[in-house]
Motif scaffolding. Structure first.
Motif: not given
Ligand SMILES: Nc1ncnc2c1ncn2[C@@H]1O[C@H](COP(=O)(O)OP(=O)(O)OP(=O)(O)O)[C@@H](O)[C@H]1O
Ligand SMILES: Nc1ncnc2c1ncn2[C@@H]1O[C@H](COP(=O)(O)OP(=O)(O)OP(=O)(O)O)[C@@H](O)[C@H]1O
Ligand SMILES: [Mg+2]
Ligand SMILES: [Mg+2]
Lengths: 320, 336, 351, 512
Positions: A318-320, D38-40, D85-88, D340-343, D399-406, D429-431
């Motif tokens: 479950g970890k992303r 909403e997100n989260g 899944h949301q992330h493939f 890609d906000r994570h990358k 930053a990792r601990a924030l939701s995508g929107g934040n 605004t993706r996702g």
């Protein structure tokens, strides 16, 4: 010496010194393909070498004669597998940093094997074994011109075992359902998990199998080359095996090829001193030759090697 | 071992004047099947002969790294050992330092020289012993090709090489001698590869002075002998007969009696005749070097030759070369 | 609240790990018929028992601090430097070379020799860094190879150009020496030298570079996320090379501890010194932080020196300490286990 | 009434947070059931519970009326539950077939029989009209295709109940349309579908019923036929939401960015941007519409210096910035909200505070003489966090601990705050949920009104049409048309994006 004579000296020597590396590198491939980095190969190999020396010696005492080293191989396989368990537990279940856990395994092997040697024999090294793996000509094949002389004469049975096992591992990883699962777990454990594959179990099996291979590699080193075990019997071979695994791009046959390449570079560096043209080159150039060649090969034609994507990361559900 | 001046931590009964002797091994340990082991054997014999207690009256400390030499020597000196050996030339610097800092300590160094008043330096004439095994090799080679495998190219190992070569040439001027250094004392696979090359080129006898690397030489010889191509190894430092079994490939060994030397110097020191500031050199004269007791593989002729030249060396009729330069001169003289 | 818990936990893990390691070491001794109590008593005596031992402990810790810093610095920037051992060797050689071949006043000669060692180590680190940045060659494999190249090359250079009797170089000049008769006197002729000052200074430097400078910001950013760094205009290749250079410089400085401090010369090494590999353990136990590394290095240095007394006074093979160190590393790495254990004790029902 | 799936009073906690609190979900056989929040809000969590990836602290699950505890994805599979899944969840370097049969391999004599398996996959794919190449490697196929592989995975396992977690977030309009068709086909075959999406339009179009979750709590279930987007949004957010973007007409001024004959190659040396011309003026938002893979990504990378320009020029305020290093481009006045906000967007292991100065850390007041000034950095971070309503425990939080929107808000805060003359917003605004989207759109328009030039890249036609002042259509590496959003229709745009010719006059860029 003519060219062929030189080849006839270099190639068999390369194959001899490559066998333990091949096996240990295969161990690395199994482990890392499942997503568990294994810097502990050196330690696993060392422990295998220790077990190999001890049990070949015991085998001789128990009157097993020529079977002694082979018996020790079996024990070393089991011992290597067991010795990999701490690494498996730490890096799979306890989510330790895999590199660090592997380093710890190396320290543990170095300490434990000598500690036990002292306990068992009251000495810092095991007694010399008498029954070593012998060299021999392979019937029929050794009669083939050129190739027979190069590859099948004056050869160790263990070298063939190593090459054979490389193909076995290749078959397992690329052709069987287990192999498919093993690779998926190393690339994308969560995907595997959602497909109902037990990631933890698969990784355990792979790491433990990897330990078995490295253990065998160590034992074969003792039985075919070193003849006994001391604190310096395994000094860096495990790291070379690791390098062979990376060089071989985490592919069983690639790792085998890389190990053979190392063997070739090394035996060239040794035999080189006897080759008229190379004779006048200072020692040190020949000594560093295998390592320089490896670096050049990696920078030049082999290029980048991609590790299995999930290697190094503990899997948490479950970890992303 | 605590406190600065109680002086007898491990010797609690306070026999302050009892003679205690100890040694520090190099990283090989007391069972290295080489000079550390020999030294310890000598010390044990000395201890037994004098009813001393192992672990307190006589003992050894093992070093796991080069940086351990100094603390080990130091701790023995502090524990009031009357004589402390450093085994191996690697300890030269450390012995020297301790000797300067602790002028009352009595120290001994094997295989090298420290010019301090409180250090006895013990060296061997390895070249003389090597000359003798060289004679045997020269006599018994059937192919007129022999080999020498050295561990690390160094002054000490050069003594082995040059003595050996001189011996071979003396017995058999036609013989060709292959020489190679592995660059390492612990790489069996290198020893094996070198031996493979030598034997492959037709040598039938290899003399090794290469420690653990030499194990590979034995492995290769055994393999070849097992397959019916009998070849020989000449062992070094100790009688390496066992190493060659069961194929029986050990022709002979050049033994270096570190045990005798240790025993001898210990005795002298106990008797108040510590040879401080002197270099005690053990050669053929004192039986400090020589060939191993296992002689069954050595031919009668060769043994006779050995005896003949042993006498010549002792009488000073010939001088065995130690260095490359000396060997060149030796070779040149031979040709005349 | 959570922060405090986090801090505490960071300290708790190594402490518990060390205790667990010693405990299991004791059990191993019991099983193999040694007396753990007297063994540990001897061990402690061997670390602190007298000035000499204390001096040796600190001496042994000095290069360990630096090799630990070298590993940690690379770790922090996303690299795994297994090549500390080789960088240490070339650093050792370079410092000794400068120590022998120059004639300068001490205030210049000594820093010069140390910097030469650091520079050589840096150079040795730059090669894998460059190969990684330029050709994407895995640094683990190149640093392993560079270790061997360093070992044989330094030996070759000593043999060819710097050989003195006894398989080593000549002694360095007094003006380049870290040795201090005063410190030696103070510690009953241990080999304690001023290297510890250099090591602690280096620890401060690492902390400063990483956390207080823009360079550190860049290095860490590249270590975590090369894509984002590139996006932010940070030169990724340059920073990979720089990270390896700085890491290598620490390793090279570790070599100067041996060359200018402990030995005052360089020997022809038959095998690796092990100090570089120990650095991995030190940096781990020290949680890749400057203070932690100093403490961890002192601990490991102490264990190594103390094990000699353990051998001589209690008859326990020095290898036991190797086992204990291995166990400690396992436990630190598996902090999850300790987290779980502490949770069991502290968890009061709800979160 | 019997439900194929019934989740009753589910509660799922994570350390420090209750992700699902007393949520109930009832799915009928043969329906498409939307899950909105909403997100989260806890949608993915709820589905992961159903799929056996998480264990709930409380609550029961009934499958076809029988209470069952799903402790493992294996059990879910056996019960006929499949999840996209949301992330493939695809192994990138495996082939389609290998991914599909993984864990349920077809073997002959102990050996994986890929030939036979590929045949089965092909048959399955044909049956549902998915047209997937069984032997292609995942890394070589489009996102839409990957999603079909995910669907095939579940079908291969005989799934009766399919969960889709935000399947449309990553798809182009065409792909979304195709997906909807596929879903309808599946339902027609008697399968049931749970669909998570933030796009109300999709719910209205395809779903039968919709369950809404807010902050972990179930709000209720409604029949889609009896509701409308405004009602749904209000249920989800807890207040009225304004969909129509409020904006005045643009008043474009001087040209800020000018691109001429740009040619950019991808990794395989294929020119993916191929002679592109484009101008963007101060005070306007230019939207780029196009099907993914027509050179959008490479265009942005070329502008920002992340990718080499082979030919052509990029000018900013009249100055040539072609092939300048990213830093120089940034300093010249370009802001970039990356795709890609994570990358690209964040260093996830840095605190949110330090991420706020990712391009400015080396400048005053954040550093001086190469020494970082943390008080200044964190002061800035705090200001931005407040100003942009970034929900984070503190500026020291990773930053990792924030939701995508934040995370996205943080990036936008950083880019906007530098006040660049030219702002690139790639899929900003993706996702994200409607609340967050509203906020981000208003920010973009605010920038425009300050006289900045904004380039908006989005695969959502709605977004492009609502926010842009002009729309440039990109096709095969060229701008093929520029249209006025007020005058165009989705149909027309779709046609242009697919390479069709524009009917009306006034097409400037085609004359080149
Ligand atoms: N693995 C996890 N560890 C800790 N907390 C988690 C984890 N997964 C989810 N959460 C928490 O649970 C909450 C619900 O997350 P979830 O992913 O279910 O939201 P979602 O409704 O799917 O959101 P989105 O629309 O962004 O996909 C989040 O706010 C998050 O804080
Ligand atoms: N490592 C983590 N530690 C703590 N919380 C986490 C972690 N990973 C995820 N979460 C929580 O899970 C929730 C969902 O995260 P996620 O990044 O999937 O958000 P998202 O909106 O779905 O983003 P995306 O657009 O990338 O899908 C977040 O609210 C976050 O708090
Ligand atoms: Mg979700
Ligand atoms: Mg999301």
């Amino acid at each position: 010496m003519d060219f062929f004579q030189i080849l006839a000296l270099i190639v068999p020597a390369a194959i001899v010194s490559a066998a333990p590396l091949i096996l240990t590198a295969l161990g690395g491939v199994l482990s890392e393909r499942s997503g568990v980095v294994n810097i502990g190969l050196e330690g696993l190999m060392m422990f295998g070498a220790f077990i190999g020396a001890v049990f070949t010696h015991y085998g001789e005492q128990w009157g097993l004669g020529g079977g002694s080293p082979w018996m020790s191989f079996v024990v070393a396989i089991v011992a290597g597998a067991l010795f990999a368990v701490p690494h498996a537990v730490a890096s799979i279940s306890l989510k330790a940093d895999q590199v660090v856990s592997g380093v710890a395994l190396n320290f543990l092997a170095a300490g434990l094997s000598i500690f036990l040697t002292k306990k068992l024999f009251g000495a810092g090294q095991t007694p010399d074994i008498q029954e070593r793996i012998g060299k021999g000509d392979v019937p029929v094949l050794s009669k083939i011109p050129v190739i027979g002389d190069l590859f099948f004469s004056n050869a160790y049975s263990t070298s063939f075992v190593a090459v054979f096992l490389a193909f076995v591992v290749w078959y397992i990883i690329y052709k069987t359902p287990f192999g498919l699962r093993l690779r998926s777990v190393g690339e994308h454990p969560m995907a595997a998990d959602t497909m109902g594959i037990n990631v933890i179990k698969t990784r355990y099996i792979s790491v433990i199998m990897g330990g078995a291979f490295a253990g065998l590699g160590g034992a074969i080193y003792v039985a075919s080359i070193a003849g006994n075990f001391t604190g310096s019997t395994i000094s860096g071979q495990g790291f070379m095996a690791l390098a062979a695994m990376i060089f071989g791009k985490w592919h069983p046959l690639g790792a085998m090829g890389a190990a053979l390449f190392f063997g070739l570079a090394q035996s060239l560096s040794i035999t080189g001193e006897q080759i008229p043209l190379l004779k006048d080159i200072p020692d040190v150039y020949l000594l560093i030759l295998p390592y320089v060649l490896t670096i050049l090969a990696l920078a030049g034609f082999v290029g980048r090697a991609d590790a299995p994507k999930a290697s190094g990361q503990p899997y948490e559900k479950g970890k992303r | 071992a605590c406190g600065k001046d109680d002086g007898g931590g491990s010797n609690a009964d306070g026999k302050k004047d009892a003679f205690k002797v100890a040694m520090v091994t190099d990283t090989g340990g007391v069972d290295d099947k080489s000079f550390n082991q020999s030294a310890w054997e000598g010390l044990q014999k000395f201890g037994k002969d004098n009813n001393m207690k192992k672990g307190t009256d006589f003992k050894y400390l093992q070093s796991t790294a080069a940086s351990d030499y100094a603390p080990n020597i130091n701790s023995l000196v502090r524990d009031n050992y009357k004589l402390v050996y450093g085994i191996g030339f690697l300890m030269q610097q450390d012995i020297q330092k301790v000797a300067k800092q602790q002028p009352k300590a009595q120290l001994a160094l094997v295989d090298s020289v420290v010019p301090e008043k409180n250090v006895a330096s013990i060296t061997f004439k390895e070249h003389e012993g090597s000359f003798l095994v060289g004679l045997i090799a020269g006599m018994q080679t059937k192919t007129n090709k022999v080999g020498f495998v050295g561990g690390v190219d160094s002054e000490l190992i050069k003594k082995f090489e040059n003595g050996f070569k001189a011996g071979v040439k003396t017995a058999n001027p036609k013989a060709e001698i292959f020489v190679q250094y592995a660059g390492d004392f612990n790489k069996a696979e290198k020893g094996q590869a070198i031996a493979n090359t030598f034997y492959g080129k037709g040598a039938d006898i290899i003399y090794h002075a290469a420690g653990g690397t030499g194990k590979g030489v034995f492995t290769e010889a055994k393999n070849r002998s097992k397959n019916g191509k009998k070849v020989w190894v000449i062992g070094v430092d100790r009688d390496q007969h066992e190493e060659g079994m069961p194929e029986d490939v050990t022709l002979t060994s050049m033994v270096k009696r570190v045990d005798k030397a240790v025993e001898e110097v210990s005795k002298q020191t106990m008797d108040g005749k510590f040879p401080g500031g002197k270099t005690v050199e053990f050669g053929l004269d004192q039986d400090g070097v020589g060939i191993a007791p296992h002689k069954e593989n050595v031919s009668k002729d060769a043994l006779a030759k050995v005896d003949e030249y042993k006498k010549k060396i002792q009488d000073g009729d010939i001088t065995v070369p130690k260095t490359d330069k000396e060997y060149k001169t030796f070779e040149a003289n031979m040709k005349k | 609240m959570n922060l405090i818990k986090g801090r505490l936990f960071h300290i708790l893990v190594p402490v518990v790990s060390v205790l667990l390691g010693l405990l299991i070491g004791g059990i191993i001794m019991l099983v193999s018929n040694y007396n753990p109590i007297s063994a540990y008593a001897a061990l402690i005596d061997g670390i602190f028992g007298n000035g000499y031992n204390l001096g040796e402990t600190i001496r042994a810790a000095s290069p360990l601090i630096l090799s630990g810093l070298a590993v940690a610095f690379a770790f922090r920037t996303g690299l795994f430097n297994i090549g500390v051992e080789g960088q240490l060797l070339v650093g050792w050689l370079a410092s000794v070379y400068v120590g022998i071949h120059f004639d300068l006043p001490k205030v210049i000669h000594l820093p010069f020799a140390i910097l030469a060692g650091a520079a050589a180590g840096a150079l040795w680190g730059v090669i894998p860094g460059f190969l990684k940045a330029k050709f994407k060659v895995h640094e683990v494999i190149t640093t392993i190879m560079m270790n061997y190249i360093a070992l044989y090359t330094t030996n070759g250079i000593i043999r060819a150009y710097m050989l003195a009797p006894g398989e080593r170089t000549k002694d360095i000049k007094e003006s380049a020496s870290l040795a201090s008769p005063w410190l030696q006197q103070l510690t009953e002729f241990s080999r304690l030298h001023y290297g510890i000052v250099v090591a602690i200074l280096a620890a401060v430097i690492m902390w400063f570079i990483l956390w207080k400078t823009t360079t550190g910001y860049e290095l860490r950013a590249v270590g975590f996320n090369q894509h984002a760094s590139q996006y932010a205009g940070i030169n990724v290749s340059k920073n990979i090379v720089l990270a390896m250079a700085i890491s290598g410089a620490f390793a090279g400085a570790a070599g100067t501890m041996e060359g200018l401090g402990t030995y005052q010369y360089m020997t022809i090494n038959n095998a690796f010194t092990g100090v570089g590999f120990d650095g991995i353990a030190v940096s781990l136990l020290g949680a890749n932080g400057s203070v932690g590394i100093i403490i961890a290095a002192l601990l490991f240095g102490g264990l190594k020196i103390g094990s000699l007394t353990m051998q001589s006074a209690a008859g326990v093979p020095t290898e036991l300490v190797g086992i204990v160190i291995a166990l400690i590393i396992f436990f630190v790495a598996s902090s999850y286990l300790i987290r779980w254990l502490t949770n069991r004790f502290t968890k009061g029902g709800k979160i | 009434m019997e439900y194929v799936i019934e989740m009753r009073n589910i509660r799922k906690e994570f350390p420090g947070i209750v992700a699902n609190d007393n949520v109930t979900l009832q799915v009928k056989k043969g329906e498409i059931h939307a899950l909105l929040g909403e997100n989260g809000a806890g949608k993915s969590t709820l589905m992961n519970v159903l799929f056996g990836l998480y264990q709930p602290e409380q609550g029961e699950i009934y499958v076809k009326g029988k209470p069952i505890s799903i402790t493992d994805p294996n059990i879910a599979n056996r019960l006929g539950i499949g999840m996209v899944h949301q992330h493939f969840m695809l192994v990138e370097n495996f082939t389609v077939t290998e991914n599909i049969i993984l864990g349920k391999e077809i073997t002959t004599g102990g050996r994986v029989d890929l030939k036979k398996a590929a045949k089965e996959v092909k048959a399955l794919s044909d049956r549902y009209g998915l047209s997937v190449d069984p032997n292609a490697k995942i890394e070589n196929i489009s996102v839409g295709m990957q999603q079909r592989v995910e669907i095939l995975k579940t079908l291969y396992r005989g799934a009766e109940i399919l969960i889709f977690d935000e399947p449309t977030a990553v798809l182009t309009p065409q792909e979304i349309h195709e997906l909807m068709e596929i879903m309808k086909k599946l339902v027609a075959e008697g399968k049931s579908i749970i669909l998570i999406t933030h796009k109300l339009k999709e719910i209205m179009e395809a779903c039968d019923r919709c369950t809404v979750i807010r902050r972990g709590r179930g709000i209720g279930t409604v029949d889609v036929a009896e509701t409308n987007p405004d009602k749904l949004a209000a249920m989800m957010v807890g207040r009225e939401v304004n969909f129509k973007v409020d904006k005045t007409d643009a008043s474009p001024k001087q040209t800020v960015l000018k691109i001429e004959n740009l040619v950019v190659e991808d990794a395989r040396k294929v020119p993916v941007v191929d002679g592109l011309n484009l101008e963007i003026k101060a005070g306007e938002i230019l939207g780029i519409a196009g099907v993914d893979g027509n050179g959008q990504t490479e265009l942005l990378e070329a502008i920002t210096g992340l990718r080499k320009v082979v030919r052509g020029t990029v000018e900013l305020n009249g100055k040539n910035i072609t092939n300048h290093k990213p830093r120089k481009v940034t300093e010249a006045g370009v802001g970039h909200i990356p795709q890609d906000r994570h990358k690209h967007g964040l260093v996830l292991d840095f605190s949110i505070g330090t991420n706020m100065v990712l391009q400015t850390y080396y400048q005053q007041p954040f550093s001086k003489h190469k020494i970082l000034k943390f008080p200044a950095i964190f002061e800035k971070a705090n200001q931005l966090i407040k100003e942009f309503d970034v929900r984070t425990p503190s500026e020291h939080t990773l930053a990792r601990a924030l939701s995508g929107g934040n995370q996205q808000k943080a990036i936008i805060a950083r880019e906007v705050d530098r006040s660049p003359d030219f702002l690139i917003a790639a899929q900003p605004t993706r996702g994200l949920d409607v609340g967050a989207i509203e906020f981000i759109h208003s920010k973009l328009i605010e920038e425009r009104d300050k006289g900045k030039a904004v380039l908006l890249l989005s695969f959502e036609l709605d977004e492009v049409m609502n926010v842009s002042d002009r729309i440039a259509v990109i096709y095969e590496g060229k701008i093929v048309a520029i249209v006025d959003p007020e005058e165009t229709t989705e149909q027309e745009l779709g046609l242009l994006m697919a390479g069709g010719k524009k009917q009306k006059a006034g097409d400037r860029s085609e004359s080149h």
